[in-house]
Write an enzyme that holds these catalytic residues in place. Sequence first.
Site, mmCIF file in Angstrom:
data_model
loop_
_atom_site.group_PDB
_atom_site.id
_atom_site.type_symbol
_atom_site.label_atom_id
_atom_site.label_comp_id
_atom_site.label_asym_id
_atom_site.label_seq_id
_atom_site.Cartn_x
_atom_site.Cartn_y
_atom_site.Cartn_z
ATOM 1 N N GLY A 17 1.055 -0.975 -0.503
ATOM 2 C CA GLY A 17 0.132 -0.272 0.238
ATOM 3 C C GLY A 17 0.837 1.071 0.058
ATOM 4 N N ASN A 123 -4.507 -10.697 -1.238
ATOM 5 C CA ASN A 123 -4.997 -12.079 -1.224
ATOM 6 C C ASN A 123 -5.505 -12.943 -0.715
ATOM 7 O OD1 ASN A 123 -3.442 -13.362 -3.674
ATOM 8 N ND2 ASN A 123 -1.488 -12.202 -2.759
ATOM 9 N N HIS A 178 -4.190 -16.068 -10.215
ATOM 10 C CA HIS A 178 -2.977 -15.870 -9.821
ATOM 11 C C HIS A 178 -1.948 -17.119 -9.034
ATOM 12 C CE1 HIS A 178 0.209 -13.398 -8.538
ATOM 13 N NE2 HIS A 178 -0.365 -12.948 -7.183
#
Length: 314
Positions: A17, A123, A178
Amino acid sequence: MPVCRRKVTVIGAGNVGSTAAQRIAEAGVADVYLVDIVEGLPQGKALDLTESAPLQHHDQWIYGSNDYTDTTESDVIVVTAGLARQPGMARDDLLLKNAGIVRDVVTKAVHYSPDSILVIVTNPVDAMVHVALEASGFPRERVIGMAGVLDSARFRTFIAQDLGVSSSDVSAFVLGGHGDLMVPLPRYSTVAGIPLPDLMKPERIEALVQRTRDGGGEIVELLKSGSAFYAPASSVLHMVDSILSDRKRVLPCAVLLCGEYEIDDLVVGVPVVLGAAGVERIIEVALTADEQNALRASSLSVKSLVDTMARTRA
Ligand SMILES: NC(=O)c1ccc[n+]([C@@H]2O[C@H](COP(=O)([O-])OP(=O)(O)OC[C@H]3O[C@@H](n4cnc5c(N)ncnc54)[C@H](O)[C@@H]3O)[C@@H](O)[C@H]2O)c1
């Protein structure tokens, strides 16, 4: 460098971030609001980043807050809040903890920015896009997962290193979820327009594909604590810039498919046109039977995560 007062909120002021905030501000793309649950963390990082502005020659402001009211009317909201992978931990281990965090932060953020576009990074990202779709109630065009841009950047890097050429001249095509079930498509990957299979033996391509699949894990093992963040932050910048500058770049993104690629109601990485409206078009390419099967297997792994989340909430 252009000055603009567009507003991007980045939720989660950790490694990804704060580095994404830095990249977005330094590229002159938008002002950034960093939000985190930890008091002082987003404020401290934002102040430090802002103080580098005179030296980095940009005019963007970076603010830090623990309060979502400060994020009101953001154009884009990037969600990186959550736990990162530790050595030996699979992305899927993060599923339930991060689902709770993503549901919470998305619900709060969209309340103040109902017209924003969500870029999800946390994730397991494909499953987190499902959570964000549900929590926001946004259409699929405005809830986009970041994974393919990173996976294809890794594939491009490994191809360039192997051939001793500039990575700028390498273009790589990656489909699917992913991680382990990512589906790189070498025949659509090129070096200055030359298809990869014309330049490399199949075994070599397969080795680079495998290294790309394991790309996140390779960095986790090296770092011992935490996971990759420089290339993920660059990937976020590419997506945010394409949206805010309406560049209509063709980028692999995790989006909800509704029949495209023969997949329904599952989030899968596919090439999309990314512009001011978010996902403006999904590009469908003809796949061989093997490629279609690999994509289906990848989508089924996302389905199992979605099913696990549904069971746990029941
Ligand atoms: N999609 C991808 O390709 C990709 C790539 C890299 C990392 N990631 C994922 O991105 C996420 C962040 O990674 P990182 O390295 O920045 O982790 P990090 O631990 O450095 O940062 C996560 C931040 O989230 C914050 N946070 C936790 N719960 C919160 C909440 N409820 N509200 C607000 N903030 C909260 C934490 O305080 C922390 O500062 C992880 O899930 C990681 O697996 C995804």
